[in-house]
Design a protein around this motif. Structure first.
Motif, mmCIF file in Angstrom:
data_model
loop_
_atom_site.group_PDB
_atom_site.id
_atom_site.type_symbol
_atom_site.label_atom_id
_atom_site.label_comp_id
_atom_site.label_asym_id
_atom_site.label_seq_id
_atom_site.Cartn_x
_atom_site.Cartn_y
_atom_site.Cartn_z
ATOM 1 N N TYR A 15 14.861 -3.493 -11.798
ATOM 2 C CA TYR A 15 15.004 -3.370 -13.252
ATOM 3 C C TYR A 15 14.723 -1.950 -13.744
ATOM 4 C CZ TYR A 15 15.107 -8.243 -12.336
ATOM 5 O OH TYR A 15 15.456 -9.445 -11.799
ATOM 6 N N PHE A 17 15.878 0.715 -12.339
ATOM 7 C CA PHE A 17 17.189 1.361 -12.345
ATOM 8 C C PHE A 17 18.128 0.733 -13.368
ATOM 9 C CE2 PHE A 17 21.630 1.294 -10.676
ATOM 10 C CZ PHE A 17 21.957 2.552 -11.132
ATOM 11 N N VAL A 18 18.128 -0.601 -13.444
ATOM 12 C CA VAL A 18 19.043 -1.279 -14.380
ATOM 13 C C VAL A 18 18.797 -0.776 -15.804
ATOM 14 C CG1 VAL A 18 19.700 -3.499 -15.379
ATOM 15 C CG2 VAL A 18 19.303 -3.326 -12.925
ATOM 16 N N LYS A 19 17.530 -0.692 -16.195
ATOM 17 C CA LYS A 19 17.220 -0.258 -17.563
ATOM 18 C C LYS A 19 17.516 1.236 -17.770
ATOM 19 C CE LYS A 19 14.346 -4.021 -18.963
ATOM 20 N NZ LYS A 19 13.102 -4.518 -19.562
ATOM 21 N N LYS A 21 19.906 2.817 -16.199
ATOM 22 C CA LYS A 21 21.368 2.864 -16.271
ATOM 23 C C LYS A 21 21.873 2.443 -17.658
ATOM 24 C CE LYS A 21 25.443 0.676 -14.300
ATOM 25 N NZ LYS A 21 26.200 0.433 -13.083
ATOM 26 N N LEU A 22 21.286 1.388 -18.212
ATOM 27 C CA LEU A 22 21.710 0.922 -19.537
ATOM 28 C C LEU A 22 21.409 1.980 -20.604
ATOM 29 C CD1 LEU A 22 20.611 -2.821 -19.309
ATOM 30 C CD2 LEU A 22 22.961 -1.978 -19.398
ATOM 31 N N GLU A 25 23.914 4.745 -20.461
ATOM 32 C CA GLU A 25 25.207 4.372 -21.064
ATOM 33 C C GLU A 25 25.186 4.594 -22.577
ATOM 34 O OE1 GLU A 25 26.752 0.482 -20.115
ATOM 35 O OE2 GLU A 25 26.386 0.758 -17.983
ATOM 36 N N GLU A 53 25.609 7.520 -9.378
ATOM 37 C CA GLU A 53 26.492 7.273 -10.518
ATOM 38 C C GLU A 53 26.960 8.573 -11.164
ATOM 39 O OE1 GLU A 53 25.738 4.008 -13.076
ATOM 40 O OE2 GLU A 53 26.016 2.755 -11.316
ATOM 41 N N LEU B 2 21.970 -6.040 -24.974
ATOM 42 C CA LEU B 2 21.548 -7.084 -24.037
ATOM 43 C C LEU B 2 20.045 -7.302 -24.231
ATOM 44 C CD1 LEU B 2 23.329 -5.663 -20.866
ATOM 45 C CD2 LEU B 2 24.084 -7.612 -22.209
ATOM 46 N N ASP B 4 16.244 -8.820 -22.950
ATOM 47 C CA ASP B 4 15.535 -8.652 -21.688
ATOM 48 C C ASP B 4 15.928 -9.704 -20.648
ATOM 49 O OD1 ASP B 4 13.771 -6.408 -21.496
ATOM 50 O OD2 ASP B 4 12.405 -7.811 -20.481
ATOM 51 N N LYS B 8 17.889 -9.118 -16.954
ATOM 52 C CA LYS B 8 17.461 -9.674 -15.667
ATOM 53 C C LYS B 8 18.524 -10.591 -15.074
ATOM 54 C CE LYS B 8 12.623 -8.998 -15.373
ATOM 55 N NZ LYS B 8 12.219 -8.228 -16.556
ATOM 56 N N SER B 11 21.429 -8.512 -13.832
ATOM 57 C CA SER B 11 21.083 -7.219 -13.237
ATOM 58 C C SER B 11 21.920 -6.896 -12.003
ATOM 59 C CB SER B 11 19.598 -7.180 -12.885
ATOM 60 O OG SER B 11 19.274 -8.236 -12.009
ATOM 61 N N ARG B 12 22.168 -7.893 -11.161
ATOM 62 C CA ARG B 12 22.880 -7.598 -9.913
ATOM 63 C C ARG B 12 24.325 -7.178 -10.152
ATOM 64 N NH1 ARG B 12 18.022 -8.371 -9.187
ATOM 65 N NH2 ARG B 12 17.172 -9.107 -7.207
ATOM 66 N N ILE B 14 25.225 -5.721 -13.256
ATOM 67 C CA ILE B 14 25.126 -4.506 -14.074
ATOM 68 C C ILE B 14 24.978 -3.285 -13.160
ATOM 69 C CG2 ILE B 14 23.645 -3.249 -15.716
ATOM 70 C CD1 ILE B 14 23.036 -5.973 -17.037
ATOM 71 N N ILE B 15 24.271 -3.477 -12.038
ATOM 72 C CA ILE B 15 24.061 -2.373 -11.094
ATOM 73 C C ILE B 15 25.392 -1.841 -10.535
ATOM 74 C CG2 ILE B 15 23.155 -1.831 -8.779
ATOM 75 C CD1 ILE B 15 20.774 -3.645 -9.442
ATOM 76 N N GLY B 21 26.429 -1.964 -18.055
ATOM 77 C CA GLY B 21 26.151 -2.664 -19.301
ATOM 78 C C GLY B 21 27.409 -2.856 -20.132
#
Lengths: 77, 264
Positions: A15, A17-19, A21-22, A25, A53, B2, B4, B8, B11-12, B14-15, B21
């Motif tokens: 998360y 990285f996910v956050k 990345k978001l 964006e 990326e 999005l 929280d 989650k 997430s897989r 979005i990566i 996103g």
């Protein structure tokens, strides 16, 4: 140039990285994002994934006991 | 934005660089109509719902029978219930982000155009020729992207149709085979994995359409799958300029055409 900060204390992989990345964006091209992390594995993973990326990692700093700051420049066109 | 839980949950995907996103938000805004909640539909529905496609329309007039369960696991515990309503229960349990519109009846020439109108992509998960021709013709007339698949025993086929751009089902098959020459799955049998694989491929194509991967679709390409030999064969197909529906010659659904050989 605009500068943003993202506090990811308490977040773990993936998360971190996910956050990141978001957030990347959302912000303008070429702007700077500082990410604060306290999850040690993310200190390596986030810069690596962000580079994959196409963004630029300007620095990784240890700013405290178990606390790091990653400085990223969002890619431009 | 999005929340929280969504970050989650997705997430897989979005990566994945191609999704992110932005792609996830496109999926959450998208509307997909699945016609038939049988073997193909079951597989498609579960992955579309999992991926966070925001609105799923599910059309099916049949009831869940014990002989369906080997290939339609989403209907577990719902014997005797209408399949569209049963599928909705599954989706709601899996992912509360997905809104489900149920149509607990069969398609026919009088309702098909209205049904597909509000959706971005249509999946043909039916099991008979008159439905396939009807769905194809309506999607061409309404300019709705369509993913067709069909399965029998160990074999299946799938093609994606972008009306006005790529070959439609009727460009390939002008009419249905004579009645009695093609066995239904009731007569010929069907292996659950075949519907699972082809239905999953349909969901994959739907997501690619939504995400805008236009040059990576099974357009002008019929993918033929033989799961006994594990051969996956892509066959190039072309738009037929004489195709009565996608050439624009036939401009509406003519109800009496969707019987027997479904020829226009």
């Amino acid at each position: 140039m605009k500068k943003y900060q993202l506090d990811l204390r308490g977040e773990v992989c993936p998360y971190t990285f996910v956050k990141t990345k978001l957030k990347l964006e959302e912000i303008e091209e070429n702007s700077i994002l500082e990410v604060i992390l306290d999850h040690e594995p993310a200190v390596k993973d986030v810069p690596r994934s962000v580079k994959e990326e196409g963004h630029e990692v300007l620095g990784v700093e240890k700013i405290g006991e178990n606390l790091w700051k990653i400085i990223i420049r969002k890619k431009g066109k | 934005m999005l929340n929280d839980e969504q970050i989650k949950r997705y997430s897989r995907q979005i990566i994945i660089p191609e999704i992110g996103g932005k792609g996830q938000k496109k999926l959450l805004k998208a509307k997909v109509l699945v016609i038939g909640a049988g073997g193909l539909g079951s597989a498609a529905i579960q992955y579309l719902a999992g991926a966070g496609v925001g609105t799923l329309g599910i059309v099916d007039g049949d009831k869940v029978d014990i002989s369906n369960l080997h290939r339609q696991p989403i209907h577990v515990g719902n014997l005797g219930e209408n399949k569209a309503l049963s599928a909705k229960k599954f989706v709601e349990t899996l992912n509360p982000d997905v809104r489900v519109d149920t149509y607990p009846f069969n398609i026919d020439p009088s309702n098909i155009r209205e049904l597909i109108k509000k959706y971005d992509v249509v999946l043909d998960c039916t099991d008979n020729f008159s439905s396939r021709f009807l769905i194809n013709d309506a999607c061409v007339l309404e300019r709705k992207p369509l993913v067709h698949a069909a399965v029998l025993r160990f074999e299946g086929q799938i093609i994606t149709i972008l009306p006005g751009e790529s070959a439609c089902y009727r460009c390939l098959f002008r009419r249905a085979p004579p009645p009695g020459t093609t066995p239904s799955c009731r007569e010929a049998g069907i292996i659950g994995m075949a519907t699972g694989i082809l239905g999953t491929l349909q969901a994959m194509e739907a997501i690619k359409i939504i995400l805008g991967f236009k040059d990576k679709l099974l357009t002008n390409t019929l993918l033929y799958v033989d799961l006994l030999t594990m051969e996956f064969t892509k066959m190039k197909v072309k738009r037929d300029e004489n195709c009565p529906i996608c050439s624009g010659k036939v401009k509406e659904i003519i109800p009496e055409k969707y019987v027997d050989r479904c020829e226009l």
